[in-house]
Design a protein around this motif. Structure first.
Motif, PDB file in Angstrom:
ATOM      1  N   LEU A  74      11.823 -12.480  45.683  1.00  0.00           N
ATOM      2  CA  LEU A  74      11.368 -11.944  46.961  1.00  0.00           C
ATOM      3  C   LEU A  74      12.544 -11.586  47.857  1.00  0.00           C
ATOM      4  O   LEU A  74      12.541 -10.544  48.521  1.00  0.00           O
ATOM      5  N   VAL A  75      13.552 -12.459  47.883  1.00  0.00           N
ATOM      6  CA  VAL A  75      14.733 -12.171  48.696  1.00  0.00           C
ATOM      7  C   VAL A  75      15.417 -10.904  48.202  1.00  0.00           C
ATOM      8  O   VAL A  75      15.790 -10.023  48.994  1.00  0.00           O
ATOM      9  N   ILE A  76      15.568 -10.797  46.879  1.00  0.00           N
ATOM     10  CA  ILE A  76      16.199  -9.608  46.315  1.00  0.00           C
ATOM     11  C   ILE A  76      15.362  -8.363  46.594  1.00  0.00           C
ATOM     12  O   ILE A  76      15.883  -7.294  46.933  1.00  0.00           O
ATOM     13  N   SER A  77      14.017  -8.500  46.475  1.00  0.00           N
ATOM     14  CA  SER A  77      13.141  -7.358  46.710  1.00  0.00           C
ATOM     15  C   SER A  77      13.220  -6.881  48.152  1.00  0.00           C
ATOM     16  O   SER A  77      13.285  -5.679  48.425  1.00  0.00           O
ATOM     17  N   VAL A  78      13.209  -7.849  49.103  1.00  0.00           N
ATOM     18  CA  VAL A  78      13.294  -7.467  50.512  1.00  0.00           C
ATOM     19  C   VAL A  78      14.631  -6.787  50.799  1.00  0.00           C
ATOM     20  O   VAL A  78      14.690  -5.752  51.485  1.00  0.00           O
ATOM     21  N   PHE A  79      15.700  -7.371  50.270  1.00  0.00           N
ATOM     22  CA  PHE A  79      17.017  -6.791  50.489  1.00  0.00           C
ATOM     23  C   PHE A  79      17.091  -5.376  49.877  1.00  0.00           C
ATOM     24  O   PHE A  79      17.609  -4.439  50.499  1.00  0.00           O
ATOM     25  N   THR A  80      16.544  -5.248  48.673  1.00  0.00           N
ATOM     26  CA  THR A  80      16.532  -3.930  48.023  1.00  0.00           C
ATOM     27  C   THR A  80      15.687  -2.939  48.798  1.00  0.00           C
ATOM     28  O   THR A  80      16.047  -1.763  48.943  1.00  0.00           O
ATOM     29  N   ALA A  81      14.521  -3.391  49.300  1.00  0.00           N
ATOM     30  CA  ALA A  81      13.649  -2.507  50.070  1.00  0.00           C
ATOM     31  C   ALA A  81      14.341  -2.017  51.336  1.00  0.00           C
ATOM     32  O   ALA A  81      14.221  -0.847  51.704  1.00  0.00           O
ATOM     33  N   VAL A  82      15.077  -2.935  52.008  1.00  0.00           N
ATOM     34  CA  VAL A  82      15.787  -2.534  53.224  1.00  0.00           C
ATOM     35  C   VAL A  82      16.856  -1.493  52.887  1.00  0.00           C
ATOM     36  O   VAL A  82      16.989  -0.469  53.571  1.00  0.00           O
ATOM     37  N   LEU A  83      17.617  -1.752  51.815  1.00  0.00           N
ATOM     38  CA  LEU A  83      18.638  -0.791  51.416  1.00  0.00           C
ATOM     39  C   LEU A  83      18.015   0.548  51.019  1.00  0.00           C
ATOM     40  O   LEU A  83      18.535   1.623  51.368  1.00  0.00           O
TER      41      LEU A  83
END
Length: 444
Positions: free
Chosen positions: A146-155
């Motif tokens: 989830l952390v990686i997904s949120v970070f990826t989504a923001v990028l």
């Protein structure tokens, strides 16, 4: 979601395998204590099994001897799992089944001893601690994903906004600015995007805007020309009418020189009147909408041919009509006459200019979806330059002294009917123009 599944399922299966291998290794270490001392205290044996988190251990070092540690089991063995030859599919299947099974069971696990410490090692153990460890690991994987997904989504959001949304807004702003003043060349977009696809879109938009601006300027010039001609047409026609009256009187003179000059003077005045009327008609902003009605094609063609025969005079030109007597189509009769008259006049003038005899044939075809009228001549054909600029006003003429308005006017009139005017063929053996009128139009 697909990425989560592809990451979670094999990682949990791998965690379960490592968990079971760790228990086998601990059990092997505990059994080595018994190998060092033939007899150990029962309390120590229980402590060793508890540290290994198993109920009993069977270590086969050779065919003759077995070393065993054991303690009471809470229930029967529910299943056996051999880790020596398990395939990835089997490991994933067993891991998913363990997660979905909430009951605590006793299982047997078989594997290879570490560092070649025997032939095979077997242990029995509970599944509850294994399932809890797998759930904890799964939750950690989920949180990390989830952390990686949120970070990826923001990028991704920032990248899309910077690389796509902002340039697209710029293109939209350019389009709005251009729509406000399409004649102003300064509003034409200049490609600046670094994204290949978006830059191609900007270049296509620039090309379209450039062509449209040029077309609007040309149309504006033509409209201005039409306005200027409209202002002088009345006086010019009066002057030409007076000149024509004098020319008619000159034809009655008995003077041989006057008789020779009078016809040429009449023809020159007639051409001037025709040029004035053609320029005035084309200089208007647009032709009036056609008033569609049932038209007998043979009657219109007969009128055109009769007029052209008179205009041809003594030139050796024959006319042919290949039209069914009952062929009726929907069109504006006056505009259809102008279209065919322009085509036949051009054909006649081309044959006369060649100095040879010729033939002009008009043919009507009643198709399933449209009516087709072909005008065929045996003239010398159109030069390449005239073909490239065929339907452009003041540019598509191949005849010296011509205006290039005839075909442009004819094409515009046919387009007003929802049809098209095509050049089907041209060459040394003649030229063929085709008028296509659709049958789907309703009489207005």
């Amino acid at each position: 979601m697909l990425a989560e599944i592809l990451i979670f399922v094999p990682s949990v299966a791998r965690f379960r395998e490592d968990y079971l291998l760790a228990r086998l290794e601990r059990a092997q270490i505990a059994s080595l204590v018994l190998l060092a001392e033939d007899m150990i205290d029962p309390a120590l044996e229980v402590e060793l099994l508890q540290n290994a988190e198993v109920f009993n251990v069977v270590l086969r070092r050779d065919e003759a001897r077995e070393l065993m540690l054991s303690s009471p089991m809470p229930g029967p063995v529910a299943g056996s799992y051999d880790l020596r030859d398990d395939m990835p599919y089997g490991l994933i299947r067993d891991a998913m089944m363990r997660l979905l099974e909430p009951d605590n069971q006793v299982i047997r696990v078989i594997g290879d001893p570490v560092r070649e410490g025997g032939l095979v090692i077997e242990v029995t153990m509970e599944t509850a601690p294994l399932r809890m460890a797998m759930l904890d690991y799964g939750r950690n994987i989920l949180v990390l994903s989830l952390v990686i997904s949120v970070f990826t989504a923001v990028l991704l959001f920032m990248a899309v906004r910077v690389l796509m949304v902002r340039p697209i807004k710029g293109v939209v702003a350019h389009m709005a600015s251009y729509a406000a003043a399409p004649e102003d060349a300064r509003t034409i977009i200049e490609p600046t995007s670094g994204v290949t696809e978006l830059r191609e879109a900007e270049e296509a938009l620039m090309s379209m805007q450039t062509q449209l601006t040029g077309a609007l300027k040309q149309k504006e010039r033509l409209a201005q020309l039409g306005g200027a001609v409209a202002r002088i047409s009345h006086d010019l026609r009066n002057i030409l009418t007076t000149a024509q009256l004098f020319a008619d009187r000159m034809e009655m003179s008995e003077d041989p020189g006057v008789k020779r000059a009078a016809p040429k003077l009449v023809n020159s005045i007639s051409r001037a009147v025709n040029l004035c009327e053609s320029t005035l008609a084309f200089g208007k902003a647009e032709e009036p909408a056609p008033s569609l009605t049932r038209v007998v094609l043979a009657d219109v063609v007969a009128d055109v041919v009769d007029s052209e025969r008179l205009a041809a005079g003594d030139h050796d030109i024959s006319y042919g009509e290949d039209i069914a007597a009952g062929l009726t189509l929907r069109a504006d009769p006056e505009q259809l006459y102008r279209v065919l008259s322009n085509l036949v006049r051009n054909a006649r003038q081309a044959i006369v200019a060649s100095g040879a005899a010729g033939e002009i044939i008009l043919q009507g075809v009643d198709g399933e979806a449209e009516w087709t009228i072909r005008v065929t001549d045996t003239g010398p054909g159109l030069p390449a330059r005239a073909q490239d600029l065929l339907f452009q006003p003041f540019a598509g003429t191949s005849r010296r002294g011509g205006t290039g308005l005839g075909l442009a006017i004819a094409a515009e009139l046919v387009k007003g009917h929802g049809g098209r005017l095509d050049l089907e063929r041209t060459g040394p053996d003649g030229t063929v123009f085709a008028v296509h009128l659709p049958k789907g139009l309703q009489v207005g």
